[in-house]
Design a protein around this motif. Structure first.
Motif, PDB file in Angstrom:
ATOM      1  N   GLN A 190      50.788  36.011  51.600  1.00 57.20           N
ATOM      2  CA  GLN A 190      51.222  37.094  50.704  1.00 57.20           C
ATOM      3  C   GLN A 190      52.714  36.970  50.386  1.00 57.20           C
ATOM      4  O   GLN A 190      53.141  37.256  49.274  1.00 57.20           O
ATOM      5  CB  GLN A 190      50.978  38.457  51.365  1.00 57.20           C
ATOM      6  N   LEU A 191      53.481  36.560  51.385  1.00 56.11           N
ATOM      7  CA  LEU A 191      54.922  36.417  51.166  1.00 56.11           C
ATOM      8  C   LEU A 191      55.233  35.162  50.356  1.00 56.11           C
ATOM      9  O   LEU A 191      56.126  35.140  49.523  1.00 56.11           O
ATOM     10  CB  LEU A 191      55.653  36.357  52.516  1.00 56.11           C
ATOM     11  N   ARG A 192      54.471  34.127  50.642  1.00 61.31           N
ATOM     12  CA  ARG A 192      54.733  32.834  49.992  1.00 61.31           C
ATOM     13  C   ARG A 192      54.322  32.848  48.523  1.00 61.31           C
ATOM     14  O   ARG A 192      54.977  32.242  47.686  1.00 61.31           O
ATOM     15  CB  ARG A 192      53.930  31.777  50.763  1.00 61.31           C
ATOM     16  N   VAL A 200      54.219  35.464  46.545  1.00 62.70           N
ATOM     17  CA  VAL A 200      54.547  36.836  46.156  1.00 62.70           C
ATOM     18  C   VAL A 200      54.440  37.018  44.634  1.00 62.70           C
ATOM     19  O   VAL A 200      54.842  36.148  43.856  1.00 62.70           O
ATOM     20  CB  VAL A 200      55.971  37.201  46.657  1.00 62.70           C
ATOM     21  N   PHE A 240      56.777  44.342  49.882  1.00 58.22           N
ATOM     22  CA  PHE A 240      57.164  43.046  50.450  1.00 58.22           C
ATOM     23  C   PHE A 240      57.741  43.241  51.853  1.00 58.22           C
ATOM     24  O   PHE A 240      57.385  42.523  52.793  1.00 58.22           O
ATOM     25  CB  PHE A 240      58.195  42.382  49.531  1.00 58.22           C
ATOM     26  N   VAL A 243      56.558  41.786  55.516  1.00 60.84           N
ATOM     27  CA  VAL A 243      57.476  41.024  56.374  1.00 60.84           C
ATOM     28  C   VAL A 243      57.474  41.607  57.790  1.00 60.84           C
ATOM     29  O   VAL A 243      57.362  40.871  58.783  1.00 60.84           O
ATOM     30  CB  VAL A 243      58.914  41.037  55.795  1.00 60.84           C
ATOM     31  N   HIS A 287      54.319  40.831  59.556  1.00 58.45           N
ATOM     32  CA  HIS A 287      54.269  39.401  59.870  1.00 58.45           C
ATOM     33  C   HIS A 287      55.086  39.112  61.131  1.00 58.45           C
ATOM     34  O   HIS A 287      54.636  38.365  62.008  1.00 58.45           O
ATOM     35  CB  HIS A 287      54.821  38.622  58.664  1.00 58.45           C
ATOM     36  N   TRP A 345      62.648  31.763  56.556  1.00 59.07           N
ATOM     37  CA  TRP A 345      63.350  32.897  55.941  1.00 59.07           C
ATOM     38  C   TRP A 345      64.771  32.475  55.547  1.00 59.07           C
ATOM     39  O   TRP A 345      65.247  32.761  54.449  1.00 59.07           O
ATOM     40  CB  TRP A 345      63.386  34.104  56.889  1.00 59.07           C
ATOM     41  N   ALA A 386      61.789  40.555  47.139  1.00 61.24           N
ATOM     42  CA  ALA A 386      62.485  40.157  48.369  1.00 61.24           C
ATOM     43  C   ALA A 386      63.899  40.721  48.458  1.00 61.24           C
ATOM     44  O   ALA A 386      64.678  40.297  49.308  1.00 61.24           O
ATOM     45  CB  ALA A 386      62.530  38.634  48.458  1.00 61.24           C
TER      46      ALA A 386
END
Lengths: 352, 389
Positions: free
Chosen positions: A210-212, A214, A223, A227, A230, A282, B118
């Protein structure tokens, strides 16, 4: 076709062709190919090269295998890794076909044959997912493709485990032997623990995906929530691996069983490595988080778009996640097997 | 179970739909609504239509060259927009497309609002291009950056932040991204100014809720957008000249040290003794102040900020003066850049400008004195252990 009913325990011996080496070797080969495939697929996503080839199943109009190799090897890097990913995927597909055929011809356990067929169907599905992702230009399907890959990898590992000699040897009762004292007594909770490891490992993969992948329209709070989950789940997983190691260690000390203890020990190290790689991922993408600004070099750290080593760290995080899932699967399947064997042995002993 | 999985899959695929329009600047609309005590929905509706017809969508951005004359027509190249916008892909020759989505959108957001997915964990937050205010430039504080400033920034990146260096990215891609950045900034600033104009000048604040009357005239739109574009074209004429550097030696550094801790420059007030960052400051940058202290709200008041957060604003975060003794300077970091930052201050931040005088005085610094300060600041980075004055 030797699709017979499950052989009785007396029919199975160490020399029995049903413990087919070719099936096991092909299963191991598929494991050995799928992990590099995950690496290359991870690189494709890291470099956003999934759309470097706009058509599928062809490559710029060429049949996948007939695309000029010089153009592939000497062309743009994005094209190189995307076409390479497709070629390696095709190789895995061929191995899966061979695996299903070998299981059909050599494997006496019907469920193992169907398992091999399921693996073949899974690789076809995965290839189609990757292809439709290209045709539809869909980031979401890319994410689903990225999540299904590790599941397929875990399935290959499970197939390699159930076709291994140790799988057969772990159950003397199947062969009419009652060597109860040599067997580790695996409680149900240990099997459940293995399943929890698999579930947590896969949850982490999905959260990471999901983060990768996005979506640009995702709200920052959404988001941030992913995180946090995760990171928290990573430490929960690490704690569970420690508990798992402690449980497997008891098996080792009581019965000398190393088939669970060794991977359980490896898993602790793998999850620790994964936490380090996750931090690196990160940092490579967004710089040092505020709470780690005291880390030497953090204040002057410069992110480099398309940096080679940065991309290796990010991709290693993806690949290690798959490895954690695979090892967890191995532990779960083996623990389930040992529990089954110990129960069978007890029954044999009671009967005699 | 199967329907649930299917539903999840459909929902997920639904999320991947093309982004057919830029998100509206709800934070600025709410700021106007709060500061003018009016409703802004109708003005927002009509401004959104004007902006969409002029600038297109994230998938098909347009540079409205037909309303400009001369250089303004080519301030942003249409081929750059083609390369930077839309989905990510590359062709057989290695030309890349969807560059903004590939490199920028996760932090800066679709409209360049700085509130990308982000953004929340980054400190400082990613830049909001829509206000048209940029920190790192060779021009006057109130001027736009030059194109070279932006290209240089992309090449350098910003150390210690989430802003990467694009030194490994091709010149063509950096050029396309620069154009797209200018495009987003012009588009965003036009949206803001039109919204304020519609509310303040066109009587949208008095309109009935169901009014369908369109009050925005083309001439007004062209004038507002034209002025914004003109400010970008003028940037190269508003560069800050840097006088000849005085010799950099221990005397210059000593003089700079006195100035740093003195009353006129008073750098110590924010940067702390020896630039160690130990001074206590409670300030915010202009992007956060706009929807908080400047309209009478306390940035740290969560309840007051809640509507703005819901509208898409990031939680106001205190801005910390640079800890100069760490040797990490943002911006270009060379002597000329530091000279400009000392003399002009840093736009959008509490870092003030200085009055440059011809003679030493109690109200400003001479250019030689500014150079002394530059040398002292540079010396701090090379002596990380020497933090005391």
């Amino acid at each position: 076709m030797n699709m017979e009913p499950e052989p009785s325990s007396a029919e199975l011996t160490k020399d029995d062709p049903s413990s087919s080496r070719i099936v096991h070797r092909l299963a191991v080969l598929s494991v050995c190919l799928v992990w590099p495939l995950i690496w290359v697929g991870g690189l494709v996503t890291t470099y956003d090269a999934g759309m470097a080839v706009p058509d599928w199943p062809n490559t710029y109009g060429y049949n996948l295998f007939l695309y000029p190799y010089k153009t592939w090897l000497l062309g743009p890097f994005d094209l190189f890794i995307e076409h390479g990913h497709r070629l390696l995927g095709a190789v895995v597909g061929f191995v899966a076909i061979g695996l299903a055929v070998a299981a059909y011809l050599k494997e006496t356990r019907r469920w193992v044959f169907w398992f091999a067929v399921a693996v073949l169907l899974a690789v076809i599905f995965q290839g189609a997912l990757g292809g439709i992702r290209v045709v539809q230009m869909s980031r979401t399907l890319a994410m689903v493709h990225g999540c299904f890959g590790p599941a397929f990898f875990a399935a290959c590992v499970a197939l390699a485990v159930v076709t291994s000699r140790s799988w057969r040897d772990s159950c003397p009762a199947d062969r009419g032997q009652s060597a109860i004292t040599e067997l580790a007594q695996v409680p149900r909770s240990t099997v459940i623990l293995g399943l929890v490891l698999v579930a947590l490992g896969y949850t982490q993969l999905v959260l990471g995906a999901q983060l990768r992948h996005v979506q640009p329209t995702m709200r920052p709070d959404g988001f941030a929530t992913i995180v946090v989950f995760h990171v928290v789940t990573a430490f929960v997983l690490w704690s569970v691996t420690a508990v798992g190691y402690w449980r497997m260690r008891k098996l080792k000390s009581c019965c000398g069983d190393l088939t669970l203890w060794r991977p359980a020990a490896a898993l602790i190290g793998l999850v620790l490595l994964q936490i380090v790689l996750g931090t690196g991922t990160w940092v490579a993408n967004y710089g040092w988080p505020t709470f780690l600004q005291g880390f030497p070099g953090a204040t002057g750290f410069l992110i480099r778009a398309k940096g080679f080593w940065d991309s290796i760290v990010v991709t290693a995080h993806v690949a290690t996640g798959s490895l954690i899932l695979a090892v967890s699967t191995m532990i779960w399947v083996r623990s389930w097997r040992l529990r089954y064997c110990s129960q069978s042995a007890s029954e044999v002993a009671n009967e005699t | 179970m199967r329907p649930v999985i299917l539903l999840c899959l459909l929902l997920a695929i639904g999320c991947d739909a093309a982004i057919d329009q830029f998100p509206a600047n709800d934070v600025y609309a709410l700021t106007l609504a709060h500061s003018r005590d009016v409703r802004t929905e109708l003005a927002q509706r009509d401004v959104a239509e004007v902006i969409r017809s002029l600038f297109g969508t994230p998938e098909s951005p347009v540079w409205p060259s037909e309303i400009f004359d001369g250089e303004a027509k080519s301030l942003v190249k249409s081929e750059s927009l083609t390369a930077a916008a839309g989905p990510i892909f590359s062709d057989r020759e290695g030309n890349n497309f969807g560059l903004f989505n590939k490199h920028c959108v996760a932090c800066h957001g679709v409209s360049g609002s700085g509130a990308g997915p982000a953004a929340v964990f980054q400190n400082p937050y990613p830049r909001d291009f829509q206000a048209g205010v940029f920190k790192w430039k060779s021009t006057e504080r109130s001027a736009k950056p030059t194109r070279d400033d932006l290209v240089g920034l992309l090449h350098r990146g910003v150390k210690g932040t989430g802003m990467p260096s694009f030194a490994l990215v091709s010149e063509a891609d950096v050029s396309a991204l620069t154009d797209y950045l200018v495009y987003l900034s012009v588009r965003g600033e036009a949206e803001r100014k039109l919204l304020a104009f519609a509310i303040d000048e066109l009587g949208y604040d008095d309109s009935e809720d169901d009014s369908s009357e369109f009050l925005i005239e083309d001439a007004d739109v062209h004038q507002i957008v034209g002025e914004i574009v003109e400010s970008w074209l003028d940037a190269s004429k508003r560069g800050v000249p840097v006088p000849k550097e005085v010799a950099s030696n221990t005397d210059s550094i000593a003089r700079g040290k006195d100035l740093f801790h003195g009353q006129i420059a008073n750098c110590v007030g924010c940067h702390g003794p020896g630039g160690n960052g130990a001074a206590v400051t409670l300030d915010f940058d202009d992007w956060a102040k706009e929807y908080s202290s400047r309209i009478g709200l306390t940035p740290t008041n969560r309840d007051a900020m809640k509507p703005f957060r819901q509208a898409g604003a990031l939680r106001p975060r205190q801005i910390k003066p640079r800890q100069l003794n760490q040797g990490v300077l943002r911006g270009a970091g060379d002597g000329k850049a530091i000279y400009r930052q000392i003399s002009q201050g840093i736009a959008g931040t509490p870092m003030p400008s200085l009055t440059i005088t011809k003679q030493e005085s109690a109200t400003g610094l001479t250019s030689d004195q500014v150079w002394d300060l530059v040398h002292y600041v540079q010396s701090l980075g090379s002596q990380p252990g020497d933090t005391l004055p």
